[in-house]
Design a protein around this motif. Structure first.
Motif, PDB file in Angstrom:
ATOM      1  N   PHE A   1       0.832  -1.195   0.000  1.00  0.00           N
ATOM      2  CA  PHE A   1       0.000   0.000   0.000  1.00  0.00           C
ATOM      3  C   PHE A   1       0.873   1.253   0.000  1.00  0.00           C
ATOM      4  N   ALA A   2       0.314   2.327  -0.532  1.00  0.00           N
ATOM      5  CA  ALA A   2       0.997   3.623  -0.488  1.00  0.00           C
ATOM      6  C   ALA A   2      -0.041   4.729  -0.595  1.00  0.00           C
ATOM      7  N   THR A   3       0.285   5.861   0.001  1.00  0.00           N
ATOM      8  CA  THR A   3      -0.496   7.081  -0.177  1.00  0.00           C
ATOM      9  C   THR A   3       0.424   8.130  -0.768  1.00  0.00           C
ATOM     10  N   PHE A   4      -0.038   8.782  -1.821  1.00  0.00           N
ATOM     11  CA  PHE A   4       0.715   9.848  -2.481  1.00  0.00           C
ATOM     12  C   PHE A   4      -0.024  11.154  -2.191  1.00  0.00           C
TER      13      PHE A   4
ATOM     14  N   THR B   1       5.882   3.634  12.918  1.00  0.00           N
ATOM     15  CA  THR B   1       6.703   2.443  12.672  1.00  0.00           C
ATOM     16  C   THR B   1       6.701   1.496  13.857  1.00  0.00           C
ATOM     17  N   ILE B   2       6.759   2.049  15.037  1.00  0.00           N
ATOM     18  CA  ILE B   2       6.904   1.235  16.245  1.00  0.00           C
ATOM     19  C   ILE B   2       5.683   0.349  16.480  1.00  0.00           C
ATOM     20  N   ARG B   3       4.573   0.654  15.842  1.00  0.00           N
ATOM     21  CA  ARG B   3       3.350  -0.122  16.048  1.00  0.00           C
ATOM     22  C   ARG B   3       3.417  -1.496  15.382  1.00  0.00           C
ATOM     23  N   ASP B   4       4.226  -1.614  14.341  1.00  0.00           N
ATOM     24  CA  ASP B   4       4.399  -2.909  13.672  1.00  0.00           C
ATOM     25  C   ASP B   4       5.690  -2.843  12.863  1.00  0.00           C
TER      26      ASP B   4
ATOM     27  N   ALA C   1       5.853  -4.165   9.255  1.00  0.00           N
ATOM     28  CA  ALA C   1       5.006  -3.573   8.224  1.00  0.00           C
ATOM     29  C   ALA C   1       5.768  -2.673   7.265  1.00  0.00           C
ATOM     30  N   ARG C   2       7.069  -2.477   7.521  1.00  0.00           N
ATOM     31  CA  ARG C   2       7.957  -1.726   6.612  1.00  0.00           C
ATOM     32  C   ARG C   2       7.405  -0.335   6.289  1.00  0.00           C
ATOM     33  N   PHE C   3       7.005   0.384   7.322  1.00  0.00           N
ATOM     34  CA  PHE C   3       6.477   1.732   7.117  1.00  0.00           C
ATOM     35  C   PHE C   3       7.606   2.712   6.817  1.00  0.00           C
ATOM     36  N   THR C   4       7.413   3.572   5.816  1.00  0.00           N
ATOM     37  CA  THR C   4       8.337   4.661   5.525  1.00  0.00           C
ATOM     38  C   THR C   4       7.558   5.853   4.991  1.00  0.00           C
ATOM     39  N   CYS C   5       8.152   7.017   5.119  1.00  0.00           N
ATOM     40  CA  CYS C   5       7.613   8.217   4.474  1.00  0.00           C
ATOM     41  C   CYS C   5       8.768   9.025   3.901  1.00  0.00           C
TER      42      CYS C   5
ATOM     43  N   SER D   1       3.632   1.292   3.239  1.00  0.00           N
ATOM     44  CA  SER D   1       3.582   0.272   4.271  1.00  0.00           C
ATOM     45  C   SER D   1       2.928  -0.990   3.716  1.00  0.00           C
ATOM     46  N   GLU D   2       3.135  -2.093   4.439  1.00  0.00           N
ATOM     47  CA  GLU D   2       2.411  -3.315   4.131  1.00  0.00           C
ATOM     48  C   GLU D   2       0.988  -3.272   4.680  1.00  0.00           C
ATOM     49  N   ARG D   3       0.694  -2.262   5.500  1.00  0.00           N
ATOM     50  CA  ARG D   3      -0.624  -2.129   6.107  1.00  0.00           C
ATOM     51  C   ARG D   3      -1.246  -0.794   5.737  1.00  0.00           C
ATOM     52  N   ARG D   4      -2.448  -0.850   5.222  1.00  0.00           N
ATOM     53  CA  ARG D   4      -3.156   0.365   4.843  1.00  0.00           C
ATOM     54  C   ARG D   4      -3.459   1.241   6.059  1.00  0.00           C
ATOM     55  N   ASP D   5      -3.758   0.626   7.218  1.00  0.00           N
ATOM     56  CA  ASP D   5      -4.121   1.412   8.387  1.00  0.00           C
ATOM     57  C   ASP D   5      -2.969   2.273   8.885  1.00  0.00           C
ATOM     58  N   LEU D   6      -1.729   1.787   8.714  1.00  0.00           N
ATOM     59  CA  LEU D   6      -0.587   2.588   9.152  1.00  0.00           C
ATOM     60  C   LEU D   6      -0.409   3.810   8.257  1.00  0.00           C
ATOM     61  N   CYS D   7      -0.611   3.635   6.945  1.00  0.00           N
ATOM     62  CA  CYS D   7      -0.556   4.787   6.036  1.00  0.00           C
ATOM     63  C   CYS D   7      -1.626   5.812   6.419  1.00  0.00           C
ATOM     64  N   PHE D   8      -2.821   5.310   6.706  1.00  0.00           N
ATOM     65  CA  PHE D   8      -3.933   6.186   7.090  1.00  0.00           C
ATOM     66  C   PHE D   8      -3.602   6.960   8.365  1.00  0.00           C
ATOM     67  N   GLU D   9      -3.113   6.257   9.385  1.00  0.00           N
ATOM     68  CA  GLU D   9      -2.865   6.903  10.666  1.00  0.00           C
ATOM     69  C   GLU D   9      -1.748   7.943  10.563  1.00  0.00           C
ATOM     70  N   PHE D  10      -0.707   7.630   9.781  1.00  0.00           N
ATOM     71  CA  PHE D  10       0.360   8.612   9.603  1.00  0.00           C
ATOM     72  C   PHE D  10      -0.183   9.861   8.922  1.00  0.00           C
ATOM     73  N   GLU D  11      -0.950   9.679   7.868  1.00  0.00           N
ATOM     74  CA  GLU D  11      -1.492  10.836   7.153  1.00  0.00           C
ATOM     75  C   GLU D  11      -2.403  11.663   8.065  1.00  0.00           C
ATOM     76  N   ARG D  12      -3.186  10.975   8.898  1.00  0.00           N
ATOM     77  CA  ARG D  12      -4.070  11.700   9.825  1.00  0.00           C
ATOM     78  C   ARG D  12      -3.265  12.576  10.774  1.00  0.00           C
ATOM     79  N   GLN D  13      -2.211  12.010  11.360  1.00  0.00           N
ATOM     80  CA  GLN D  13      -1.390  12.779  12.295  1.00  0.00           C
ATOM     81  C   GLN D  13      -0.636  13.900  11.571  1.00  0.00           C
ATOM     82  N   LEU D  14      -0.176  13.607  10.363  1.00  0.00           N
ATOM     83  CA  LEU D  14       0.522  14.623   9.568  1.00  0.00           C
ATOM     84  C   LEU D  14      -0.390  15.817   9.293  1.00  0.00           C
ATOM     85  N   MET D  15      -1.605  15.549   8.845  1.00  0.00           N
ATOM     86  CA  MET D  15      -2.519  16.634   8.510  1.00  0.00           C
ATOM     87  C   MET D  15      -2.963  17.387   9.768  1.00  0.00           C
ATOM     88  N   ASP D  16      -3.048  16.697  10.898  1.00  0.00           N
ATOM     89  CA  ASP D  16      -3.346  17.396  12.152  1.00  0.00           C
ATOM     90  C   ASP D  16      -2.258  18.409  12.477  1.00  0.00           C
ATOM     91  N   GLN D  17      -1.008  18.039  12.246  1.00  0.00           N
ATOM     92  CA  GLN D  17       0.098  18.955  12.526  1.00  0.00           C
ATOM     93  C   GLN D  17       0.117  20.142  11.562  1.00  0.00           C
TER      94      GLN D  17
END
Length: 315
Positions: free
Chosen positions: A19-22, A52-55, A58-62, A109-125
């Motif tokens: 999965f990826a979010t652009f 990343t620390i959540r899994d 899951a190979r999370f990167t940004c 990430s290998e997990r869609r939910d991690l991409c979602f959560e990162f984007e949510r926190q990013l946009m909050d900031q």
């Protein structure tokens, strides 16, 4: 290579994920908005670590890219030698269009939910400091295929060839350790594509559909997508780029596409590829894949080294 080693690159060469979010954003032209954007991108490593620390499996990167128009105001760093806006390429039939974008986030990430959560926190900031220009969610399709049915990314460099292809060398001292990145969002006309025979599709792509075997280049006249996207310099040396393209779409909405993303150490390589595809080589014989795939975005960014990105906090 020694100077590169002192500047830790961002994860431009991270393994391909499911999965990826652009995410392409514009920063509002206000001092507070610039300060917020600068602090957010400078602290992106901490934000990524929180996800990343959540899994760990899951190979999370940004990866963060910064556009030409905002570079001088946002970074106060020397401008990379080739950083410039995405060039509109006008062919006789098709056009590679330029669309706005100050910041680019390639979230994987290998997990869609991690991409979602990162984007949510990013946009909050970022809050109201930015406006969203494009948000595309991609996914891996079967055995690395695009929605046209062909394996995508076959020409990517592998192993030791990757750093030389994607990381800026000491020749570009202001950008060393970073990478240029070009993104385009293509929509496919699958009805028209499926009306072609498999042999016609293979001639357009330049590879067999079932087993991904490369077909011979045409000696003259119309060239395949594979041939037009292969870039050589004046001495005949081939220059590779790293693609992390992903399908996206919604069958219910009738939307099917490919998000093109190319990382390169030399921006001219992708710019020449676009010229060959849209204008043609020879001119007038454009890449026939464009008859079925229409670009609706086009932006260029530079991904500084992770250490340079973090240093923005000092500003």
């Amino acid at each position: 290579m020694a100077q590169r080693a002192n500047l830790q690159p961002q994860s431009v060469d991270a393994p391909l994920t499911q999965f990826a979010t652009f995410l392409v954003l514009s920063v509002h032209d206000h001092p507070d908005a610039l300060r917020t954007a600068r602090a957010t991108v400078a602290g992106i490593a901490d934000l990524a670590k929180n996800i990343t620390i959540r899994d760990l499996e899951a190979r999370f990167t940004c990866t963060v890219g910064i556009g030409s128009d905002i570079w001088d105001r946002l970074t106060r760093l020397p401008r990379p030698a080739e950083l410039r806006p995405f060039p509109t390429v006008q062919g006789s039939v098709h056009t590679a269009i330029q669309t706005p974008g100050d910041l680019f986030f390639h979230i994987r990430s290998e997990r869609r939910d991690l991409c979602f959560e990162f984007e949510r926190q990013l946009m909050d900031q970022l809050g109201d400091a930015v406006a969203v220009q494009d948000e595309t969610v991609g996914f891996r399709y079967f055995d690395m295929r695009d929605l046209l049915g062909f394996v995508d990314g076959t020409a990517n460099p592998v192993g030791p060839a990757v750093p030389d292809a994607v990381l800026v060398s000491q020749a570009d001292t202001s950008g060393v350790g970073g990478s240029y990145v070009v993104v385009q969002k293509y929509l496919h006309d699958l009805t028209a594509w499926k009306a072609l025979s498999t042999e016609q599709q293979e001639a357009i792509i330049g590879r067999t559909k079932a087993d991904n075997v490369e077909l011979a280049d045409a000696e003259k006249g119309q060239q395949s997508h594979k041939t037009l996207a292969t870039i050589e310099d004046e001495s005949g040396e081939e220059h590779e780029i790293l693609r992390d393209n992903m399908p996206f779409g919604s069958p219910g909405a009738g939307e099917f596409g490919t998000y093109f993303i190319g990382y390169t150490a030399q921006l001219w390589v992708i710019e020449r590829m676009l010229q060959r595809m849209f204008v043609g080589d020879p001119p007038g014989l454009h890449d026939r894949i464009l008859d079925f795939s229409r670009p609706i975005t086009g932006s260029t960014f530079f991904t500084p080294s992770a250490s340079m990105l973090a240093s923005l906090e000092d500003d």
